[in-house]
Design a protein around this motif. Sequence first.
Motif, mmCIF file in Angstrom:
data_model
loop_
_atom_site.group_PDB
_atom_site.id
_atom_site.type_symbol
_atom_site.label_atom_id
_atom_site.label_comp_id
_atom_site.label_asym_id
_atom_site.label_seq_id
_atom_site.Cartn_x
_atom_site.Cartn_y
_atom_site.Cartn_z
ATOM 1 N N ILE A 163 0.895 -1.288 -0.024
ATOM 2 C CA ILE A 163 -0.065 -0.069 0.038
ATOM 3 C C ILE A 163 1.067 1.080 0.008
ATOM 4 C CG2 ILE A 163 -1.632 1.309 1.380
ATOM 5 C CD1 ILE A 163 -2.876 -1.369 2.065
ATOM 6 N N LEU A 167 0.806 4.002 -2.979
ATOM 7 C CA LEU A 167 0.521 5.384 -2.625
ATOM 8 C C LEU A 167 1.662 6.399 -2.956
ATOM 9 C CD1 LEU A 167 -1.237 5.314 0.849
ATOM 10 C CD2 LEU A 167 -2.202 5.868 -1.330
ATOM 11 N N TYR A 266 -6.027 4.573 6.680
ATOM 12 C CA TYR A 266 -6.636 3.451 6.338
ATOM 13 C C TYR A 266 -8.106 3.786 6.187
ATOM 14 C CZ TYR A 266 -8.267 -1.512 6.406
ATOM 15 O OH TYR A 266 -8.719 -2.653 6.376
ATOM 16 N N LEU A 269 -8.799 5.933 3.025
ATOM 17 C CA LEU A 269 -8.635 4.898 1.646
ATOM 18 C C LEU A 269 -9.872 4.196 1.451
ATOM 19 C CD1 LEU A 269 -5.050 3.816 2.013
ATOM 20 C CD2 LEU A 269 -5.887 5.293 0.282
ATOM 21 N N ARG A 270 -10.485 3.668 2.982
ATOM 22 C CA ARG A 270 -11.801 2.913 2.536
ATOM 23 C C ARG A 270 -12.950 3.633 2.214
ATOM 24 N NH1 ARG A 270 -11.516 -0.041 8.416
ATOM 25 N NH2 ARG A 270 -13.788 -0.316 7.888
ATOM 26 N N THR A 271 -12.608 4.981 2.005
ATOM 27 C CA THR A 271 -13.872 5.500 1.520
ATOM 28 C C THR A 271 -14.038 5.526 -0.115
ATOM 29 O OG1 THR A 271 -12.437 7.822 1.186
ATOM 30 C CG2 THR A 271 -13.685 7.466 3.272
ATOM 31 N N GLU A 272 -12.775 4.701 -0.587
ATOM 32 C CA GLU A 272 -12.882 4.308 -2.010
ATOM 33 C C GLU A 272 -12.512 5.505 -3.176
ATOM 34 O OE1 GLU A 272 -15.822 1.722 -3.037
ATOM 35 O OE2 GLU A 272 -15.364 0.164 -1.483
ATOM 36 N N LYS A 275 -6.948 7.450 -4.386
ATOM 37 C CA LYS A 275 -5.936 7.148 -3.585
ATOM 38 C C LYS A 275 -5.133 8.227 -3.361
ATOM 39 C CE LYS A 275 -3.863 4.391 -7.446
ATOM 40 N NZ LYS A 275 -3.694 3.041 -7.759
ATOM 41 N N TYR A 339 -15.661 -8.565 1.184
ATOM 42 C CA TYR A 339 -14.894 -7.801 1.804
ATOM 43 C C TYR A 339 -15.267 -6.330 1.673
ATOM 44 C CZ TYR A 339 -11.425 -11.566 2.221
ATOM 45 O OH TYR A 339 -10.673 -12.750 2.555
ATOM 46 N N VAL A 340 -15.882 -5.991 0.476
ATOM 47 C CA VAL A 340 -16.230 -4.815 0.205
ATOM 48 C C VAL A 340 -17.297 -4.145 1.136
ATOM 49 C CG1 VAL A 340 -17.868 -5.143 -1.872
ATOM 50 C CG2 VAL A 340 -16.386 -2.995 -1.877
ATOM 51 N N LEU A 343 -15.825 -3.648 4.533
ATOM 52 C CA LEU A 343 -14.712 -2.587 4.735
ATOM 53 C C LEU A 343 -14.977 -1.293 4.087
ATOM 54 C CD1 LEU A 343 -11.717 -4.796 3.323
ATOM 55 C CD2 LEU A 343 -11.943 -4.009 5.706
ATOM 56 N N LEU B 95 -4.360 -0.775 -4.514
ATOM 57 C CA LEU B 95 -3.136 -0.492 -3.734
ATOM 58 C C LEU B 95 -2.425 -1.732 -3.535
ATOM 59 C CD1 LEU B 95 -4.648 2.205 -1.103
ATOM 60 C CD2 LEU B 95 -2.858 2.520 -2.746
ATOM 61 N N GLY B 114 -11.273 -4.157 -0.137
ATOM 62 C CA GLY B 114 -12.471 -4.948 -0.715
ATOM 63 C C GLY B 114 -12.934 -4.722 -2.265
#
Lengths: 448, 163
Positions: A163, A167, A266, A269-272, A275, A339-340, A343, B95, B114
């Motif tokens: 990651i 990034l 983290y 980043l999880r807000t999609e 990046k 997962y989506v 997360l 990523l 995800g």
Amino acid sequence: MADEKKEAKSFLDKIVESYEWTIKRLERTILFGIRFVIPNKVVSPHGFLGMLTFITFIVLGVTGALLMFYYRPSLTGAYDSVKMINDEIDFGIVIRNIHYHASNLMIFLAIYHLFYQLFSSRYKIRNEIIWVTGVILGTLTIVEAYIGYDLIMNIRAVLAINIGAALTYSTPFIGPVIADIVIGTGFDDLILRIYTLHVLIFPMIMIILFTLHFPRNLVFDPGMVGIIIGALFITSALFPVPLGDKYTPDLPAQVTVPEWYINPLYALLRTELDKFVMGVLLPTLFIMMFMVVPFIDRSKSMKITERPLALGIGISGVLQSIVTTVWGFYVDPDPRKSYVERLAIDPYLFFGVLILINIVSFGGAYLYSKYSKKSPTPPRRTRSEPINISKETIEGIVYAMVITEFFVVGVSLYMYLLGNLTFGLIATGLSLIIFGFISYGIRLITTR
Amino acid sequence: MVDRRTVLKSLFVASGIAALAPFFPLGKFLTPEAQASYPRQKVGNINDIPILGQLFVTYPKTGDPAKDNDPFRQFLIIRTGENEVKAYSRVCIHLWCLVDYQKDKDLIECPCHGSQYRKEDGYAVAGPAAKQPNRYLPILKVEIDSNGDIYAIGIEGEIGYGR
């Protein structure tokens, strides 16, 4: 006559003479540019949080150097060498746990130090350079800790490296250059390079920055140092750091949450969303917000309640840090969901909350400063009454504590002899804490 | 008129900067060139994989674990039929976490943020990877011979960025 005079000098005189001789020569060195102040009263540790951070840095340096004796920086050897330190080397697990928990403590103390200095507006007294280098040092501390947990090469470390690399590549212009330098031809190069960064280059940059960050007068309080390191040892004994699963190419995917200080990133980043914006730009802006405080907060007052801008930045900084850290931790545990679903963080909700925090913080700070101006000046803070215990009682307590400390030290050594590292380390920590209180007790007596 | 002192000072600065220029090519010391070659290599046998099962393979394999364990050399092969496989890079195009195939959901999933890809063509259907400019996982090009041996012959797309 001359011979007689020489003989008249006692052994003690000679020691004093050579001491003075040494001091006079040391005055020619840079060492005497720094003044160490040992407080003669019991003072709040808030005034020397920076010193405590530095002490933790020293602990990290010592334990880190010891770990270097066994750690092997290679893609295939790293995990096994850490496992060996953990399971086979005497005291290896102790050194590793102290190193790990000291990294957490250093980051925590650095952040605490930042907010204390912000709310007490120390940057106003010609401390702008100290402030800016402090923010840089704090950022370097977090990056250094991040590289540190990457070196273990468990699955969590490899995902964190990936990651981080992705990034870095996503950053325009400078990113690909940096990433190419750090990665080299692949992971085996990368692990050696981040190791070099972790043990040499970053600490060296930090030590150089210390010269631009340390004030001339350094407060060194042995009591608080004992208590902090003692607490660190006890924490290390009680919460051993897990090794994690070794990274092997055929390992199935698993959900891993990063270390707590990476959690805000983290969560972002999880807000999609993009990046680069989430993972690089917003964190940089957040750090910049602190860096520019001394230059945008032009109010003359030293009182935080009369400086709505700094108060707003402080409150919003604390709240945003806490909310994003906790949010990053939360992963829906339901394994039936994809997962989506587990997360993904809804960006509207997430940024809605962050914007609300900012409105409340800055608005609240503005209203509070306006309101508190109208109110009559609050009464001056009264000096706290000296503790109403007789000198004899304190003396008795000190004697009792000294005996207890000797006993605890004995227990600690005995536990190490038995091979019980956990109880041994707890006792070592306890003895350091008692030493800290003895130091405070003696100070209470001598300042009466 | 610019006075002499200013001219000399500027010349001093200019020559100082010029003296630094030869150091820039030394940056090559920091960035070694990776040798990229994609030979035809046997990576597995189709009969070892159950239908809708997956196999993790390394390509190109060098025999040196320090190189072979690199995430960028990791691929997954899904057996989709009697004599049919799909093979993709395990590096998520978002990523770079390592994805795998979840049989119960019939999706390739990434554990970090995800992202979901469908197994038929490696197209990102949901999650952050679906918002990247290239939405397909890079493909490992394979050939299967009459014994069921799977040979990798190359890579289509750029690992970590998609195709």
